[in-house]
Design a protein around this motif. Structure first.
Motif, PDB file in Angstrom:
ATOM      1  N   ALA A  46      15.950  -4.847  24.763  1.00 33.72           N
ATOM      2  CA  ALA A  46      17.025  -5.847  24.807  1.00 33.72           C
ATOM      3  C   ALA A  46      16.520  -7.236  24.452  1.00 33.72           C
ATOM      4  O   ALA A  46      17.196  -7.981  23.735  1.00 33.72           O
ATOM      5  N   ILE A  47      15.319  -7.606  24.944  1.00 34.32           N
ATOM      6  CA  ILE A  47      14.860  -8.977  24.711  1.00 34.32           C
ATOM      7  C   ILE A  47      14.359  -9.202  23.286  1.00 34.32           C
ATOM      8  O   ILE A  47      14.060 -10.334  22.916  1.00 34.32           O
ATOM      9  N   GLU A  48      14.283  -8.150  22.495  1.00 34.93           N
ATOM     10  CA  GLU A  48      13.974  -8.344  21.083  1.00 34.93           C
ATOM     11  C   GLU A  48      15.159  -8.957  20.351  1.00 34.93           C
ATOM     12  O   GLU A  48      15.006  -9.580  19.302  1.00 34.93           O
ATOM     13  N   ALA A  49      16.371  -8.768  20.906  1.00 39.59           N
ATOM     14  CA  ALA A  49      17.574  -9.259  20.241  1.00 39.59           C
ATOM     15  C   ALA A  49      18.289 -10.358  21.019  1.00 39.59           C
ATOM     16  O   ALA A  49      19.133 -11.059  20.460  1.00 39.59           O
ATOM     17  N   ARG A  75       5.469 -13.577  26.478  1.00 41.33           N
ATOM     18  CA  ARG A  75       5.161 -13.643  25.045  1.00 41.33           C
ATOM     19  C   ARG A  75       6.389 -14.126  24.272  1.00 41.33           C
ATOM     20  O   ARG A  75       6.266 -14.882  23.304  1.00 41.33           O
ATOM     21  N   PHE A  76       7.553 -13.674  24.690  1.00 46.22           N
ATOM     22  CA  PHE A  76       8.782 -14.023  23.990  1.00 46.22           C
ATOM     23  C   PHE A  76       9.373 -15.343  24.483  1.00 46.22           C
ATOM     24  O   PHE A  76      10.024 -16.052  23.721  1.00 46.22           O
ATOM     25  N   ASP A  77       9.183 -15.629  25.738  1.00 45.19           N
ATOM     26  CA  ASP A  77       9.879 -16.775  26.319  1.00 45.19           C
ATOM     27  C   ASP A  77       9.081 -17.344  27.493  1.00 45.19           C
ATOM     28  O   ASP A  77       9.027 -16.740  28.565  1.00 45.19           O
ATOM     29  N   ILE A 148      18.628 -18.232  17.007  1.00 48.79           N
ATOM     30  CA  ILE A 148      18.040 -18.616  15.720  1.00 48.79           C
ATOM     31  C   ILE A 148      16.520 -18.705  15.850  1.00 48.79           C
ATOM     32  O   ILE A 148      16.011 -19.429  16.702  1.00 48.79           O
ATOM     33  N   SER A 149      15.807 -17.967  15.018  1.00 44.98           N
ATOM     34  CA  SER A 149      14.343 -18.048  15.006  1.00 44.98           C
ATOM     35  C   SER A 149      13.864 -19.156  14.073  1.00 44.98           C
ATOM     36  O   SER A 149      12.975 -19.926  14.411  1.00 44.98           O
ATOM     37  N   CYS A 150      14.450 -19.200  12.872  1.00 46.00           N
ATOM     38  CA  CYS A 150      14.098 -20.265  11.935  1.00 46.00           C
ATOM     39  C   CYS A 150      15.169 -20.383  10.864  1.00 46.00           C
ATOM     40  O   CYS A 150      16.035 -19.511  10.719  1.00 46.00           O
ATOM     41  N   CYS A 151      15.102 -21.473  10.118  1.00 44.03           N
ATOM     42  CA  CYS A 151      16.011 -21.732   9.000  1.00 44.03           C
ATOM     43  C   CYS A 151      15.164 -22.054   7.778  1.00 44.03           C
ATOM     44  O   CYS A 151      14.205 -22.817   7.870  1.00 44.03           O
ATOM     45  N   SER A 164      17.784 -10.798  16.180  1.00 40.24           N
ATOM     46  CA  SER A 164      18.028  -9.366  16.000  1.00 40.24           C
ATOM     47  C   SER A 164      17.410  -8.826  14.718  1.00 40.24           C
ATOM     48  O   SER A 164      17.378  -7.616  14.503  1.00 40.24           O
ATOM     49  N   GLY A 165      16.919  -9.718  13.851  1.00 35.26           N
ATOM     50  CA  GLY A 165      16.362  -9.306  12.566  1.00 35.26           C
ATOM     51  C   GLY A 165      17.308  -9.560  11.413  1.00 35.26           C
ATOM     52  O   GLY A 165      16.929  -9.462  10.235  1.00 35.26           O
ATOM     53  N   GLU A 166      18.540  -9.916  11.723  1.00 36.88           N
ATOM     54  CA  GLU A 166      19.541 -10.197  10.687  1.00 36.88           C
ATOM     55  C   GLU A 166      19.245 -11.540  10.017  1.00 36.88           C
ATOM     56  O   GLU A 166      18.661 -12.441  10.617  1.00 36.88           O
TER      57      GLU A 166
END
Length: 245
Positions: A46-49, A75-77, A148-151, A164-166
């Motif tokens: 779940a925390i991957e998305a 690691r994620f947060d 949002i990971s990056c733009c 989510s990878g989208e």
């Protein structure tokens, strides 16, 4: 909205923690969503998305212990709050590697949990829950900043990399990239590290002199001329995060 994840492999304990947490939220009129996970793998997926503001974790669980789960969450947060709830007091010292806000011994005392939740929830950072509206070829797309990971600026448009990878592609626009991303850059989690890139610093896994590596493996370049300012901004961000826990 505050998002809370509770993970415990014992059904009765999981149900009890979810019930008590919902009782506290209802009594105090808080807008929150509680999600229960009966296996640590389900929470890791779940925390991957998506991200949560607060995690309540058992320690003795199959395959992945609560201690390992807490380290993986970090690691994620690094900003989310963690509460451990377990029958095993001997793990308390090890648990602090994940910087938990408290360590509760089962059977959980209602008042002890209710005394812990206000402090944990007061530290929840809701700033990145703000929406960012993107004009796409298919219409308007509303994305939470936290997703949002990056733009990346590309041919007068922006590619948004989502947790989510989208990838979401904006329509072309006339203003420069920095002006377009101004609402993002007003949020303390976001940093422009290159003429064509803005990153969410919550999603950074590794920092090098020439690049950031985001969770999922995406490599984002750092412009050489910007490096001193980027380094200082990122170090200040990490220092501020440590002070918030």
């Amino acid at each position: 909205m505050i998002r809370i994840a509770i993970c415990d492999d014992i059904p009765g304990d999981l149900q009890g923690l979810v019930s008590l947490t919902n009782q506290y939220l209802s009594t105090n009129g808080l807008d929150a969503e509680v999600t229960g996970f009966s296996h640590p793998d389900a929470l890791l997926t779940a925390i991957e998305a998506e991200s949560f503001h607060l995690y309540i974790l058992d320690i003795v669980m199959p395959m992945v212990s609560g201690l390992e789960l807490g380290k993986e969450i970090r690691r994620f947060d690094r900003e989310a709050q963690i509460i451990y709830a377990t029958t095993e007091p001997q793990f308390a010292l090890q648990a602090y590697a994940a910087s938990p806000i408290n360590y509760l011994i089962k059977p959980i005392d209602k008042q002890q949990l209710f005394d812990t939740l206000p402090l944990a929830l007061s530290k929840a950072d809701l700033a990145d829950e703000q929406p960012f509206t993107v004009k796409t070829a298919d219409g308007l797309r509303v994305i939470k900043l936290s997703n949002i990971s990056c733009c990346e600026y590309h041919r007068h448009a922006v590619i948004f990399s989502i947790m989510s990878g989208e990838e979401v592609y904006s329509r072309s626009f006339r203003e420069n990239f920095s002006e377009y991303c101004a609402p993002l850059l007003q949020n303390r989690h976001f940093l422009q590290c290159h003429t064509s890139f803005v990153i969410n610093m919550r999603r950074v896994e590794r920092f090098a002199k020439d690049s950031f590596t985001l969770y999922g493996g995406k490599l984002v370049p750092i412009a050489a001329k910007r490096y001193p300012a980027v380094r200082d901004a990122y170090m200040d961000y990490l220092t501020a995060k440590g002070g918030n826990r």
